[in-house]
Scaffold this active site. Structure first.
Site, PDB file in Angstrom:
ATOM      1  N   THR A  40      65.395  40.818  74.645  1.00  0.00           N
ATOM      2  CA  THR A  40      65.699  39.425  74.987  1.00  0.00           C
ATOM      3  C   THR A  40      66.859  38.981  74.108  1.00  0.00           C
ATOM      4  O   THR A  40      66.924  39.364  72.942  1.00  0.00           O
ATOM      5  CB  THR A  40      64.470  38.545  74.690  1.00  0.00           C
ATOM      6  OG1 THR A  40      63.441  38.899  75.608  1.00  0.00           O
ATOM      7  CG2 THR A  40      64.776  37.061  74.817  1.00  0.00           C
ATOM      8  N   ASP A  58      57.810  33.406  77.331  1.00  0.00           N
ATOM      9  CA  ASP A  58      58.209  32.228  76.560  1.00  0.00           C
ATOM     10  C   ASP A  58      59.672  31.843  76.740  1.00  0.00           C
ATOM     11  O   ASP A  58      60.047  30.687  76.510  1.00  0.00           O
ATOM     12  CB  ASP A  58      57.933  32.463  75.068  1.00  0.00           C
ATOM     13  CG  ASP A  58      58.768  33.622  74.510  1.00  0.00           C
ATOM     14  OD1 ASP A  58      58.860  34.666  75.189  1.00  0.00           O
ATOM     15  OD2 ASP A  58      59.312  33.492  73.403  1.00  0.00           O
ATOM     16  N   THR A 103      56.480  39.131  71.802  1.00  0.00           N
ATOM     17  CA  THR A 103      55.360  39.076  72.740  1.00  0.00           C
ATOM     18  C   THR A 103      55.166  37.609  73.125  1.00  0.00           C
ATOM     19  O   THR A 103      54.487  36.847  72.440  1.00  0.00           O
ATOM     20  CB  THR A 103      54.086  39.629  72.097  1.00  0.00           C
ATOM     21  OG1 THR A 103      53.963  39.078  70.784  1.00  0.00           O
ATOM     22  CG2 THR A 103      54.145  41.131  71.968  1.00  0.00           C
TER      23      THR A 103
END
Lengths: 356, 356
Positions: free
Chosen positions: A223, A254, A276
């Site tokens: 990410t 998220d 995570t």
């Protein structure tokens, strides 16, 4: 057993002569004059390209060069925007674009495959001056998801759009699309095949629990995010991702969630997260970092550290990058490494991968 | 001009003899013993059925009776779960189910129509003991969206699922589906026609700004939510909605977002929100309420008030319901009314609609 690694650098303290004058009725009206007086403030950008098992012994020197070069390119691009007097919003978008366009990271071109063999993308962006925010979730074929998030923020009353509707909106607004081939990278496709094979093995053994660490390393890796403060003292943060390899059921992580993957507030700091995702949602990781600064008077470093402690205690893994309203830069992660770097108007320029 | 109306009731203070003993190495191991010692704690539930322009002069006595009866039914159902020793999670789910099954509220059966004439549903639930959370966004034909959110929380490692994938997951897990006719209520369909007509008028006049207040009243009216604390002292919160009438582009509001529409934490409080969702996302309204309690030592009432101030300052409207770990109940809203009520083991039972 997880360890929290912290690294914080304090930037040049803004010289008192550069501070904005207390606003009078005249200066409040005259925004451009205010702008002029704060032109010489320091500016900075900090980026990440994901956290995970990043160890020197597993990297070839070619890989190291490739990551270092691309991270530096992303830093330079965002920094240039700031240097030329551009906004922190434009700077973070530009840096994220560079990483989205690289196959090295799990965002844009390098996005992982979902269980249907498609690349499903999420992104969010936030303006610390106004708290305006934009996010897209579960979209396909958008070349630069952060650009679509920006358009949601700038052109609508909404914060978040998802799925087909978000794609339709992006198309209407001239966002660039690419066909599936553009997003097809061998590395990511092999990760999908490996994940599906492992899932088959897992199902064969009727095992319901998959080792979390293994999931992190293979499923969520790369990410990207950026946080910047511009010459006006405005903070912005942005995050973009392809999510988890082999993800199903329209799982939303998220990255597109304001307060979880991305948060910016001129009063405190800007933060972008990777890891995570579910643990970053449950702790409202990036908003929590801001709250710890605002309400507990912790430093940026202490705040990130506190959030990663909460995430670690729940069993989560990953990292945060951030900078505060004084231009201090910090990061915190409990994985073995995080692709990261920052560049500041004081001349500091750092790119790192490992625990160090 | 908005006014913030507050109403807080302090519940019975837990008698010191009922307080948990400080955890020793023995008691930490023996969870059931800890549970026993706190069995006699007070319990409570608070619910809302949406905030908006709710004025006595606009309601017939039949409407008043209908809303009062249904809110009381929802309170009683959740309270019964708590009274029988059930969990706060089961209690909030039960109360929300009653409101989802009623055409009076914008959730489940009474959900508003999106621009395509479909009912798109969002819901989220959070467990204050573990911070586990579940949410679904943009799903169709699910009779009780909060049940799907609960299954996401209980049966997966994920927090949020969206769209078709979330529907597939719900089907696999035996969640009840209904056809489109079930969700077709004349009132909501007429609201869609009216909204589309107004949009046409607006476009004809090339006006880009629609009065926000009007949007709130017609588009977002009746999101439901519940927060409860059970005999074990565990807090849970849940929110369910049909979103905005005539919504497009897969817009996601605050209801399915943990920390925005729903938050619960045994350390502080549980909160459910209703209103112009984007402002509740940008302020992380429900997480912010918890942070103000935890880090600024504000009371529950002061915290909700502080959050509604932030929302009002940005131009947002709506309300919050909440209860804290000591069983205090509070609400705060800056709309003219909010369907709301609470019921406590002390015997208090309140249902209200208007400013009072």
């Amino acid at each position: 057993m997880k360890r929290i690694l912290l690294f914080t650098v304090f930037s040049l303290l803004l010289c008192s002569s550069c501070k904005k004058e207390p606003a009078t009725s005249e200066t409040v009206e005259n925004v451009s004059s205010l702008t002029e007086t704060s032109k010489e403030n320091g500016f900075a950008i900090v980026i990440h390209g994901g956290a995970g098992t990043i160890k020197k012994e597993n990297m070839t020197s070619e890989q190291e060069v490739a990551y270092r070069t691309k991270l530096q390119e992303a830093l330079d691009a965002g920094y240039k925007v700031l240097e030329e007097g551009g906004s922190s919003l434009d700077a973070v978008q530009k840096s994220v674009n560079i990483m989205e366009d690289s196959p090295l990271f799990n965002a844009g071109k390098g996005a992982v495959f979902n269980s249907a063999g498609k690349n499903e993308l999420d992104a969010s962006i936030m303006d610390g001056k106004t708290l305006n925010s934009g996010a897209i979730a579960g979209v396909k074929q958008i070349k630069n998801p952060i650009n679509a998030a920006r358009i949601v923020m700038d052109s609508t009353r909404h914060v978040m759009m998802a799925g087909k509707g978000a794609e339709d909106f992006a198309k209407l607004n001239g966002i660039e699309f690419e066909d599936d081939n553009y997003f097809h990278t061998e590395k990511r496709y092999n990760q999908l095949l490996k994940a599906q094979e492992r899932e088959k093995v897992v199902l064969d053994h009727s095992a319901l629990i998959i080792d979390t660490k293994e999931l992190i390393d293979d499923h969520k890796y790369g990410t990207v995010g950026a946080v910047a403060i511009d010459k006006e003292g405005n903070i912005a943060a942005a995050t973009s991702t392809g999510g988890m390899t082999n993800k199903k059921y329209g799982r939303v992580g998220d990255s597109p969630i304001i307060g979880a993957g991305t948060y910016a507030n001129n009063k405190t700091c800007g933060v972008s997260a990777t890891g995570t995702g579910e643990y970053f949602i449950r702790t409202l990781a990036t908003h929590e970092a801001s709250s710890l600064m605002q309400y507990r008077n912790l430093s940026l470093k202490e705040s990130l550290d506190g959030v990663m402690k909460q995430i670690g205690d729940l069993g989560g893994s990953g990292g945060l990058i951030a900078l505060d309203r004084n231009g201090n830069v910090a990061w915190s992660f409990n994985s073995t490494g995080m692709y990261r770097g920052y560049k500041k108007s004081s001349g500091e320029n750092v790119v790192k991968f490992y625990e160090e």
